[in-house]
Every structure is written in structure tokens, then in C-alpha cells.
Design a protein around this motif. Structure first.
Motif, PDB file in Angstrom:
ATOM      1  N   SER A 179      10.290   4.150   5.409  1.00  0.00           N
ATOM      2  CA  SER A 179      11.574   4.323   4.729  1.00  0.00           C
ATOM      3  C   SER A 179      12.194   2.996   4.307  1.00  0.00           C
ATOM      4  CB  SER A 179      12.550   5.096   5.619  1.00  0.00           C
ATOM      5  OG  SER A 179      12.828   4.384   6.810  1.00  0.00           O
ATOM      6  N   ALA A 180      11.685   1.894   4.829  1.00  0.00           N
ATOM      7  CA  ALA A 180      12.211   0.579   4.439  1.00  0.00           C
ATOM      8  C   ALA A 180      11.614   0.074   3.131  1.00  0.00           C
ATOM      9  CB  ALA A 180      11.927  -0.439   5.548  1.00  0.00           C
ATOM     10  N   VAL A 181      10.572   0.745   2.630  1.00  0.00           N
ATOM     11  CA  VAL A 181       9.914   0.297   1.400  1.00  0.00           C
ATOM     12  C   VAL A 181      10.768   0.705   0.200  1.00  0.00           C
ATOM     13  CG1 VAL A 181       7.849   0.521  -0.035  1.00  0.00           C
ATOM     14  CG2 VAL A 181       7.641   0.464   2.470  1.00  0.00           C
ATOM     15  N   PRO A 182      11.234  -0.248  -0.606  1.00  0.00           N
ATOM     16  CA  PRO A 182      12.131   0.071  -1.724  1.00  0.00           C
ATOM     17  C   PRO A 182      11.588   1.130  -2.674  1.00  0.00           C
ATOM     18  CG  PRO A 182      12.138  -2.282  -1.319  1.00  0.00           C
ATOM     19  CD  PRO A 182      11.060  -1.713  -0.446  1.00  0.00           C
TER      20      PRO A 182
ATOM     21  N   ALA B   8       0.832  -1.207   0.000  1.00  0.00           N
ATOM     22  CA  ALA B   8       0.000   0.000   0.000  1.00  0.00           C
ATOM     23  C   ALA B   8       0.863   1.252   0.000  1.00  0.00           C
ATOM     24  CB  ALA B   8      -0.935  -0.012   1.212  1.00  0.00           C
ATOM     25  N   VAL B   9       1.925   1.235   0.773  1.00  0.00           N
ATOM     26  CA  VAL B   9       2.834   2.379   0.815  1.00  0.00           C
ATOM     27  C   VAL B   9       3.493   2.577  -0.547  1.00  0.00           C
ATOM     28  CG1 VAL B   9       4.996   3.245   1.803  1.00  0.00           C
ATOM     29  CG2 VAL B   9       3.264   2.217   3.294  1.00  0.00           C
ATOM     30  N   ALA B  10       3.942   1.498  -1.167  1.00  0.00           N
ATOM     31  CA  ALA B  10       4.585   1.584  -2.483  1.00  0.00           C
ATOM     32  C   ALA B  10       3.620   2.133  -3.526  1.00  0.00           C
ATOM     33  CB  ALA B  10       5.097   0.212  -2.900  1.00  0.00           C
ATOM     34  N   GLU B  11       2.375   1.704  -3.466  1.00  0.00           N
ATOM     35  CA  GLU B  11       1.381   2.151  -4.439  1.00  0.00           C
ATOM     36  C   GLU B  11       1.114   3.644  -4.312  1.00  0.00           C
ATOM     37  OE1 GLU B  11      -2.216   3.461  -6.124  1.00  0.00           O
ATOM     38  OE2 GLU B  11      -1.977   3.259  -3.952  1.00  0.00           O
TER      39      GLU B  11
END
Length: 235
Positions: A108-111, A63-66
């Protein structure tokens, strides 16, 4: 003397854990050498604040990446008055809340987040090299990922107790033990994440700030910048 990096102004890269003195040192060096200043951590905080504000589950990496490409994050690079705007709104205070601090490591860990923000950070660095004397950049992956070719690479450290005291003063908390526990939690998350973990490169100069004043730390970094300038041919 203003040291120069390849292709333009100098880049001074400063990494280290929370409470090591990165922000105060970076701003001080930027003032001393009339350079621009970039707090990359503020960009991750701004992204986290936006996710929380828009009810995105920060523990859902997909969800964060999207959603990562949706916020417009803009940072001012004046060391005397750094600014943070998210979608045109001043977020300089909002990104410093405990809620953001608690959740920023997960975001911040999401690529995808790191890829987007690192691209923007490099653009800011390039602009400073072309338009000004250079820039001081602070964060956790500056020497390893964002600017690995920087002529000045610093890794700031300090004792756990000193870091907790500093951070407690910043957030005006009297519970130093709780602050130290929170810093230890963030250290573990930031150092063990798969994408751009906090680590010290072999060619970075380690500065332990525990027993040093801010002015002493700034002077040491300025000295390293001067030495780098002496080694770098004029362009």
C-alpha cells in the motif's frame, strides 16, 4: 434525515488505525442510514494477496508498481454482505490471512498502487452519490486524499491495549502482546510512508472509542451526519 453532500448522496469518511473500530462502525452507520459501504483497506489487501499469489516480491516497489494494473479487484458495497473478488474469484477470506496482514503496508506504500486504487475508490463513491443515498467509506486516507470534501469526516482512535484486544478477537489469537506489537509496526509504516500517510485532518472529528460501546460510536457518527444534513441545502 439523510444528509446530502455536494452533487448527490452523502459521503461519510472514516479514517483511523487498525483496531480502532472503523469497519464495525462504518457498517453500522451504513445500515442505520441505508447507505452503501466501502472498505478501502480490503482493496489494498486484495492487491497484496494477488501479488503474493503471483510471486511478486512485495518488497520490490518497482515490481509491485509494474504489476499493479493486472489484477481486477471488485468490492460489493452492501454493508450486510460486503464482497471481495479478485479476477472473478471470491477472496474475502484469503485477504485476511496473517501473510497478507504482514505485507499489506509494503504494497500500500507504493504510489502506483495507491493511484490506481484511489481512482477506483472515487468511482465507487461517485456511483453511490448518483445512484443511492450515499456511502460510508473507511480507510487510512479517506479524509485526506480519497474524499477530502466529504461533509462528515471522522478520525477513530482507541488505546493501544484496546486496539490489540479487538484485533486479537478478530483473528482469534490469544497473544495480545504480539498483536499489539504488530499494530505498532503497522502504525509506524502507515504514518511514515511518503504516499498518503495516515494522519488526522484539522476538520475531522476525533472519536476515541476506548470506553464506548459500538452502538454508542455508531450513534455519535449518525448524529454528526444528521447535523451535516441540517447545514447542507437541499439539492
Amino acid at each position: 434525515m439523510n444528509a446530502r453532500g455536494h452533487g448527490g448522496g452523502i459521503v461519510i469518511a472514516i479514517d483511523g488505525p487498525s483496531g480502532s473500530g472503523k469497519s464495525s462502525t462504518a457498517k453500522g452507520v451504513a445500515r442505520a442510514r441505508e447507505l452503501r459501504y466501502l472498505d478501502t483497506g480490503a482493496m489494498y489487501r486484495a492487491m497484496t494477496w494477488w501479488m503474493l499469489h503471483h510471486q511478486v516480491d512485495v518488497n520490490d516497489a518497482a515490481a509491485v508498481a509494474e504489476a499493479a494494473s493486472r489484477p481486477v479487484i471488485t468490492l460489493g458495497t452492501d454493508p450486510d454482505a460486503p464482497t471481495v473478488q479478485v479476477d472473478g474469484v471470491d477472496a474475502a477470506q484469503a485477504i485476511r490471512t496473517q501473510e497478507v496482514t504482514t505485507n499489506v503496508s509494503a504494497v500500500s506504500a507504493v504510489p502506483a498502487v495507491r493511484e490506481l486504487l484511489v481512482t477506483r475508490q472515487r468511482q465507487i463513491i461517485d456511483e453511490a452519490r448518483d445512484e443511492a443515498a450515499g456511502i460510508v467509506v473507511e480507510g487510512r486516507d479517506i479524509t485526506t486524499v480519497v474524499a477530502p470534501d466529504a461533509p462528515v469526516k471522522i478520525f477513530l482512535t482507541a488505546s493501544a491495549e484496546m486496539r490489540a484486544q479487538r484485533r486479537s478477537r478478530e483473528v482469534r489469537s490469544s497473544d495480545v502482546a504480539a498483536t499489539q506489537a504488530d499494530l505498532a509496526r503497522r502504525d509506524q509504516l502507515d504514518s511514515s510512508r511518503a504516499a498518503s500517510p495516515l494522519t488526522q485532518t484539522a476538520d475531522a472529528t476525533e472519536l476515541d472509542t476506548t470506553g464506548l460501546s459500538l452502538d454508542e460510536v455508531i450513534a455519535l457518527v449518525v448524529k454528526l451526519a444528521d447535523e451535516a444534513g441540517a447545514r447542507t441545502p437541499a439539492l
